[in-house]
Design a protein around this motif. Sequence first.
Motif, PDB file in Angstrom:
ATOM      1  N   PHE A 132       0.830  -1.181   0.156  1.00  0.00           N
ATOM      2  CA  PHE A 132      -0.183   0.097  -0.027  1.00  0.00           C
ATOM      3  C   PHE A 132       0.760   1.307  -0.068  1.00  0.00           C
ATOM      4  N   ALA A 133       1.081   1.959  -1.137  1.00  0.00           N
ATOM      5  CA  ALA A 133       1.730   3.110  -1.414  1.00  0.00           C
ATOM      6  C   ALA A 133       1.273   4.398  -0.722  1.00  0.00           C
ATOM      7  N   ILE A 134       2.262   5.033  -0.010  1.00  0.00           N
ATOM      8  CA  ILE A 134       2.035   6.447   0.260  1.00  0.00           C
ATOM      9  C   ILE A 134       3.097   7.479  -0.168  1.00  0.00           C
ATOM     10  N   SER A 135       2.828   8.638  -0.769  1.00  0.00           N
ATOM     11  CA  SER A 135       3.669   9.560  -0.833  1.00  0.00           C
ATOM     12  C   SER A 135       3.345  10.792  -0.221  1.00  0.00           C
ATOM     13  N   THR A 136       4.510  11.492   0.354  1.00  0.00           N
ATOM     14  CA  THR A 136       4.544  12.985   0.872  1.00  0.00           C
ATOM     15  C   THR A 136       5.018  13.672  -0.301  1.00  0.00           C
ATOM     16  N   PHE A 137       5.396  15.098   0.073  1.00  0.00           N
ATOM     17  CA  PHE A 137       5.925  15.971  -0.913  1.00  0.00           C
ATOM     18  C   PHE A 137       7.224  15.441  -1.352  1.00  0.00           C
ATOM     19  N   LYS A 139       9.040  12.571  -0.180  1.00  0.00           N
ATOM     20  CA  LYS A 139       9.361  10.746   0.365  1.00  0.00           C
ATOM     21  C   LYS A 139       8.250   9.990  -0.148  1.00  0.00           C
ATOM     22  N   ASP A 140       8.748   8.591  -0.258  1.00  0.00           N
ATOM     23  CA  ASP A 140       7.565   7.740  -0.751  1.00  0.00           C
ATOM     24  C   ASP A 140       7.710   6.785   0.750  1.00  0.00           C
ATOM     25  N   ALA A 141       6.739   6.170   0.835  1.00  0.00           N
ATOM     26  CA  ALA A 141       6.703   5.162   1.806  1.00  0.00           C
ATOM     27  C   ALA A 141       5.692   4.030   1.272  1.00  0.00           C
ATOM     28  N   ILE A 142       5.778   2.751   2.025  1.00  0.00           N
ATOM     29  CA  ILE A 142       4.919   1.593   1.632  1.00  0.00           C
ATOM     30  C   ILE A 142       4.593   1.044   2.857  1.00  0.00           C
ATOM     31  N   LEU A 143       3.225   0.277   2.776  1.00  0.00           N
ATOM     32  CA  LEU A 143       2.913  -0.476   4.076  1.00  0.00           C
ATOM     33  C   LEU A 143       2.855  -2.019   3.589  1.00  0.00           C
ATOM     34  N   VAL A 144       3.282  -2.749   4.488  1.00  0.00           N
ATOM     35  CA  VAL A 144       3.330  -4.115   3.934  1.00  0.00           C
ATOM     36  C   VAL A 144       2.735  -4.897   5.241  1.00  0.00           C
ATOM     37  N   LYS A 145       2.115  -6.116   4.908  1.00  0.00           N
ATOM     38  CA  LYS A 145       1.405  -6.714   6.163  1.00  0.00           C
ATOM     39  C   LYS A 145       2.757  -7.194   6.897  1.00  0.00           C
ATOM     40  N   SER A 146       2.488  -7.049   8.230  1.00  0.00           N
ATOM     41  CA  SER A 146       3.629  -7.263   9.310  1.00  0.00           C
ATOM     42  C   SER A 146       4.522  -8.794   9.157  1.00  0.00           C
ATOM     43  N   GLU A 147       3.612  -9.677   8.601  1.00  0.00           N
ATOM     44  CA  GLU A 147       4.296 -10.991   8.500  1.00  0.00           C
ATOM     45  C   GLU A 147       5.117 -11.060   7.391  1.00  0.00           C
ATOM     46  N   HIS A 148       5.309  -9.883   6.296  1.00  0.00           N
ATOM     47  CA  HIS A 148       5.973  -9.999   5.229  1.00  0.00           C
ATOM     48  C   HIS A 148       7.412  -8.837   5.654  1.00  0.00           C
ATOM     49  N   LEU A 149       7.168  -7.945   6.154  1.00  0.00           N
ATOM     50  CA  LEU A 149       8.174  -6.938   6.751  1.00  0.00           C
ATOM     51  C   LEU A 149       9.531  -7.305   6.641  1.00  0.00           C
ATOM     52  N   GLN A 150       9.887  -8.418   7.174  1.00  0.00           N
ATOM     53  CA  GLN A 150      11.500  -8.710   7.176  1.00  0.00           C
ATOM     54  C   GLN A 150      11.974  -9.268   5.663  1.00  0.00           C
TER      55      GLN A 150
END
Length: 192
Positions: A132-137, A139-150
């Motif tokens: 799930f992608a989020i961008s600010t002015f 920087k970019d960030a993404i969210l991933v399911k917790s179990e897929h983080l590593q």
Amino acid sequence: MIRVNPNVSVKVIHSMRPFDLSRQLLALFAKTRLYVPDVDFSIVGLPLLDKLNSLDRLRVFADEFLSWTIDKDEITLVLQAMSWKSISNFFEGAKVETPYRMIVFDIPMDLSVVGYLAQITRILAEAKIGIFAISTFEKDAILVKSEHLQRAVDSLETFIAECRSIRSQQYSPLKKGKSVGLSFSHRRSPNI
């Protein structure tokens, strides 16, 4: 605790190798640092009728990461899971996905950059990780399911390390007698 290690030994096969990137993207990835907040997030879908209620309730979270997006059909919130839990009873019918973890690409970027997030998406798609992608002015960030983080962090760090390696080879000073490009070695046979 999540390891963010540029020397991970995870084997990742990329459809677009770092040397296929534009110089601008290669330079950006070589400078990229990952920041992983140590907190779970929730992604929440609300009906448009909750617009004013959600704005009012979210004020108390002004000192933490929060994304409030409205489009023609719905409101989407991204906030810390504990924060959502504290206000969720005010929102009947909310659609909630949790727990997610955030990966921030900690490098300021100009809005004219093309392809940065597309490459990140490719890398994680090959690792079978949805985002799930989020961008600010800047920087970019993404969210991933917790179990897929590593696995996500390892895949991204492997790619970033490849970009750093290629970038350092491109700009390392040449030593006397050394050339850039292909090199061949020749062994003499003892019979010659």
